[in-house]
Design a protein around this motif. Structure first.
Motif, short mmCIF file in Angstrom:
data_model
loop_
_atom_site.label_atom_id
_atom_site.label_comp_id
_atom_site.label_asym_id
_atom_site.label_seq_id
_atom_site.Cartn_x
_atom_site.Cartn_y
_atom_site.Cartn_z
N UNK A 27 0.83 -1.20 0.00
CA UNK A 27 0.00 0.00 0.00
C UNK A 27 0.87 1.25 0.00
N UNK A 28 1.87 1.27 0.87
CA UNK A 28 2.74 2.45 0.97
C UNK A 28 3.58 2.64 -0.29
N UNK A 29 4.08 1.55 -0.85
CA UNK A 29 4.92 1.64 -2.05
C UNK A 29 4.15 2.23 -3.23
N UNK A 30 2.89 1.86 -3.35
CA UNK A 30 2.09 2.27 -4.51
C UNK A 30 1.12 3.40 -4.19
N UNK A 31 1.18 3.90 -2.95
CA UNK A 31 0.32 5.00 -2.52
C UNK A 31 -1.16 4.67 -2.74
N UNK A 32 -1.55 3.48 -2.32
CA UNK A 32 -2.93 3.04 -2.49
C UNK A 32 -3.78 3.48 -1.29
N UNK A 33 -5.04 3.77 -1.54
CA UNK A 33 -5.94 4.06 -0.44
C UNK A 33 -6.28 2.76 0.32
N UNK A 34 -6.50 1.69 -0.44
CA UNK A 34 -6.82 0.40 0.15
C UNK A 34 -6.28 -0.70 -0.76
N UNK A 35 -5.80 -1.78 -0.17
CA UNK A 35 -5.25 -2.89 -0.96
C UNK A 35 -6.40 -3.76 -1.46
N UNK A 36 -6.54 -3.82 -2.78
CA UNK A 36 -7.58 -4.62 -3.43
C UNK A 36 -6.88 -5.61 -4.36
N UNK A 37 -6.99 -6.91 -4.06
CA UNK A 37 -6.28 -7.92 -4.83
C UNK A 37 -7.24 -8.91 -5.46
N UNK A 38 -6.76 -9.52 -6.54
CA UNK A 38 -7.45 -10.66 -7.12
C UNK A 38 -6.42 -11.74 -7.36
N UNK A 39 -6.87 -12.97 -7.65
CA UNK A 39 -5.95 -14.10 -7.72
C UNK A 39 -6.15 -14.89 -9.02
N UNK A 40 -5.02 -15.35 -9.59
CA UNK A 40 -5.13 -16.19 -10.78
C UNK A 40 -5.49 -17.62 -10.37
N UNK A 41 -5.61 -18.50 -11.33
CA UNK A 41 -6.06 -19.86 -11.03
C UNK A 41 -5.06 -20.66 -10.21
N UNK A 42 -3.82 -20.17 -10.13
CA UNK A 42 -2.81 -20.84 -9.30
C UNK A 42 -2.68 -20.19 -7.92
N UNK A 43 -3.52 -19.21 -7.65
CA UNK A 43 -3.49 -18.56 -6.35
C UNK A 43 -2.53 -17.40 -6.23
N UNK A 44 -1.97 -16.96 -7.36
CA UNK A 44 -1.03 -15.83 -7.33
C UNK A 44 -1.79 -14.51 -7.29
N UNK A 45 -1.49 -13.63 -6.31
CA UNK A 45 -2.21 -12.36 -6.22
C UNK A 45 -1.73 -11.33 -7.24
N UNK A 46 -2.64 -10.46 -7.65
CA UNK A 46 -2.31 -9.31 -8.48
C UNK A 46 -3.21 -8.16 -8.07
#
Length: 203
Positions: free
Chosen positions: A52-71
């Motif tokens: 969050x701090x690195x990317x200056x995000x207001x809130x961390x919102x993630x999704x995951x691929x079929x192998x469970x890797x977050x993006x």
């Protein structure tokens, strides 16, 4: 590539923990609180807050691929990866697929390498003086973890399906696909290794 690594505060108050938890969405909050041990929840939370701090995000919102890797949700041009071990949490961000792994060096049964490492890697470890074999094991382990995390498929890629050569100053990857990636390795304090991998193209 940007890397941030930070030590966790094991004495972080519950009030501060709950405050930091407010910066992740409900799905991530549940994942963080699912851990049985408070320290594991703390490490997971630290990774999200560093991102969050690195990317200056207001809130961390993630999704995951079929192998469970977050993006990052709704973000296809920026990649990140998180790793934690012992006291340390590390996060890497890049415009190319990136993997990072940090591992605490401790006593381990080197027979593990026979099951998970390639023939060439095992031969390299065996060629070293006995007192240097544990360090070589963790150097290879962190580099291999960083590579498979950059690939975005986690442990769906067998660790012995590729070889990393650490006999020279710069680690080099060898696999059947002749993939190009930039590998790096560093020691963190006395008892940790941290490795990163940037893939030259997306998969």
């Amino acid at each position: 590539m940007e890397i941030v690594k930070r030590k966790i505060d094991r004495n972080l108050s519950r009030e501060k923990f709950d405050y930091l938890l407010s910066f992740v969405n409900e799905k991530e909050k549940k994942k963080i609180l699912r851990y049985r041990r408070y320290e594991d929840s703390l490490r997971s939370l630290y990774g999200k807050i560093i991102l969050k701090d690195m990317l200056n995000l207001e809130k961390v919102e993630l999704e995951y691929n079929k192998w469970g890797q977050p993006k990052l949700m709704n973000e296809d041009k920026l990649y990140f990866n998180i790793s934690h071990s012992g006291e340390w949490v590390a996060v890497a961000v890049d415009e190319k697929p990136v993997g990072i792994d940090i591992q605490e060096i401790n006593k381990t049964d080197l027979d593990i390498a026979k099951s998970f490492f390639s023939k060439q890697e095992n031969e390299y470890i065996s060629s070293l003086p006995e007192e240097k074999r544990i360090e070589a094991f963790f150097m290879l382990w962190t580099l291999k973890e960083a590579f498979i995390k950059a690939k975005g498929r986690g442990l769906y890629i067998s660790l012995n399906s590729f070889t990393i050569d650490i006999s020279n100053k710069k680690p080099l990857l060898y696999n059947e696909e002749n993939e190009e990636c930039e590998l790096s390795l560093e020691r963190v304090e006395e008892n940790y290794f941290m490795a990163t991998c940037i893939l030259e193209k997306s998969f």
